[in-house]
Design a protein around this motif. Structure first.
Motif, PDB file in Angstrom:
ATOM      1  N   TRP A  34      14.187  30.691  63.071  1.00 57.72           N
ATOM      2  CA  TRP A  34      14.903  31.598  62.183  1.00 57.72           C
ATOM      3  C   TRP A  34      14.252  32.980  62.171  1.00 57.72           C
ATOM      4  O   TRP A  34      13.052  33.122  62.367  1.00 57.72           O
ATOM      5  CB  TRP A  34      15.029  31.041  60.775  1.00 57.72           C
ATOM      6  N   HIS A  35      15.090  33.995  61.955  1.00 61.26           N
ATOM      7  CA  HIS A  35      14.680  35.397  61.875  1.00 61.26           C
ATOM      8  C   HIS A  35      15.366  35.982  60.648  1.00 61.26           C
ATOM      9  O   HIS A  35      16.581  36.167  60.640  1.00 61.26           O
ATOM     10  CB  HIS A  35      15.096  36.170  63.126  1.00 61.26           C
ATOM     11  N   VAL A  36      14.584  36.257  59.597  1.00 62.50           N
ATOM     12  CA  VAL A  36      15.122  36.772  58.340  1.00 62.50           C
ATOM     13  C   VAL A  36      14.258  37.938  57.876  1.00 62.50           C
ATOM     14  O   VAL A  36      13.048  37.775  57.671  1.00 62.50           O
ATOM     15  CB  VAL A  36      15.152  35.678  57.247  1.00 62.50           C
ATOM     16  N   ALA A  37      14.873  39.105  57.712  1.00 63.11           N
ATOM     17  CA  ALA A  37      14.212  40.285  57.143  1.00 63.11           C
ATOM     18  C   ALA A  37      12.865  40.593  57.788  1.00 63.11           C
ATOM     19  O   ALA A  37      11.860  40.774  57.116  1.00 63.11           O
ATOM     20  CB  ALA A  37      14.055  40.118  55.637  1.00 63.11           C
ATOM     21  N   GLY A  38      12.830  40.630  59.099  1.00 68.56           N
ATOM     22  CA  GLY A  38      11.604  40.973  59.808  1.00 68.56           C
ATOM     23  C   GLY A  38      10.612  39.838  59.945  1.00 68.56           C
ATOM     24  O   GLY A  38       9.573  40.001  60.572  1.00 68.56           O
ATOM     25  N   ARG A  39      10.889  38.697  59.359  1.00 67.37           N
ATOM     26  CA  ARG A  39      10.023  37.532  59.497  1.00 67.37           C
ATOM     27  C   ARG A  39      10.713  36.520  60.390  1.00 67.37           C
ATOM     28  O   ARG A  39      11.934  36.462  60.440  1.00 67.37           O
ATOM     29  CB  ARG A  39       9.734  36.895  58.140  1.00 67.37           C
ATOM     30  N   SER A  40       9.914  35.721  61.062  1.00 67.86           N
ATOM     31  CA  SER A  40      10.498  34.666  61.893  1.00 67.86           C
ATOM     32  C   SER A  40       9.533  33.489  61.965  1.00 67.86           C
ATOM     33  O   SER A  40       8.332  33.637  61.739  1.00 67.86           O
ATOM     34  CB  SER A  40      10.814  35.188  63.294  1.00 67.86           C
ATOM     35  N   SER A  41      10.093  32.346  62.256  1.00 64.57           N
ATOM     36  CA  SER A  41       9.281  31.136  62.357  1.00 64.57           C
ATOM     37  C   SER A  41      10.074  30.067  63.090  1.00 64.57           C
ATOM     38  O   SER A  41      11.285  30.215  63.302  1.00 64.57           O
ATOM     39  CB  SER A  41       8.891  30.645  60.965  1.00 64.57           C
ATOM     40  N   LEU A  42       9.380  29.021  63.440  1.00 63.70           N
ATOM     41  CA  LEU A  42      10.007  27.858  64.050  1.00 63.70           C
ATOM     42  C   LEU A  42       9.597  26.639  63.238  1.00 63.70           C
ATOM     43  O   LEU A  42       8.408  26.364  63.083  1.00 63.70           O
ATOM     44  CB  LEU A  42       9.551  27.684  65.507  1.00 63.70           C
ATOM     45  N   TRP A  43      10.576  25.954  62.665  1.00 64.47           N
ATOM     46  CA  TRP A  43      10.326  24.738  61.909  1.00 64.47           C
ATOM     47  C   TRP A  43      10.765  23.549  62.751  1.00 64.47           C
ATOM     48  O   TRP A  43      11.948  23.441  63.109  1.00 64.47           O
ATOM     49  CB  TRP A  43      11.102  24.739  60.602  1.00 64.47           C
TER      50      TRP A  43
END
Length: 193
Positions: A34-43
């Motif tokens: 996911w990429h939300v408001a300049g942040r991203s991660s992989l769950w």
């Protein structure tokens, strides 16, 4: 040429507001990216601890659905079935939302996830909604009886019309958001567009 048995990447994007970039989500082999408001991660799929599906209409879009996804290590992301287009237009993305949510559940089940799957509002919130509706019903019934006893038939028609409109508008919200659990193979149809 090599042939890969890898699953195709499923993606979904929407704009939560007019200001800011789109929120982007992808279902990859490794997990939910996911990429939300300049942040991203992989769950990873087995790290997702809970999913709550709900029906959340707004003034601009009466047919809007929401998925809240929680991570085992903390954190929560929301995915909406609508996207802002202009200051006066919120566009539905029903097919894309439904396909993404169904694919997410399929991949989580395949990964052996033990996530808590719930639908509707929380039990306390739902009980508060029902209590408010009961109070409103008693008050409207009192007004209707008073209008009948005093012979105010225009008032009777107004109260009946208002009650019908209110029941039509709020009844669907209450019915769809009844708290319940579901399983990976039986997603609640009333909470998917």
């Amino acid at each position: 040429m090599q042939v890969s048995d890898a699953e195709p990447v499923t993606s979904y994007a929407y704009k939560a507001s007019l200001i800011g970039s789109a929120r982007r989500f992808e279902l990859t082999e490794e997990g939910l990216s996911w990429h939300v408001a300049g942040r991203s991660s992989l769950w990873r799929y087995d790290e997702i601890s809970a999913i709550r599906l709900s029906f959340r209409p707004s003034s601009m879009q009466q047919h809007r659905f929401r998925a809240d996804i929680s991570h085992a290590g903390g954190g929560r992301i929301e995915i909406l079935s609508t996207s802002w287009q202009t200051a006066a237009l919120m566009a539905p993305q029903d097919n894309g939302f439904r396909q993404f949510i169904v694919a997410l559940h399929e991949r989580m089940a395949k990964a052996g996830s033990r996530a808590t799957l719930t639908a509707g509002l929380g039990r306390r919130t739902y009980a508060a909604v029902l209590a408010c509706l009961a109070l409103l019903t008693v008050a409207m019934s009192g007004l209707l009886i008073r209008a009948l006893l005093t012979g105010e038939f225009a008032g009777v028609l107004f109260i009946l019309g208002f009650a019908a409109l209110f029941t039509w508008q709020v009844g669907g919200f209450v019915r769809r958001n009844q708290p319940r659990s579901y399983s990976f193979d039986r997603l609640p149809r009333s909470l998917l567009p």
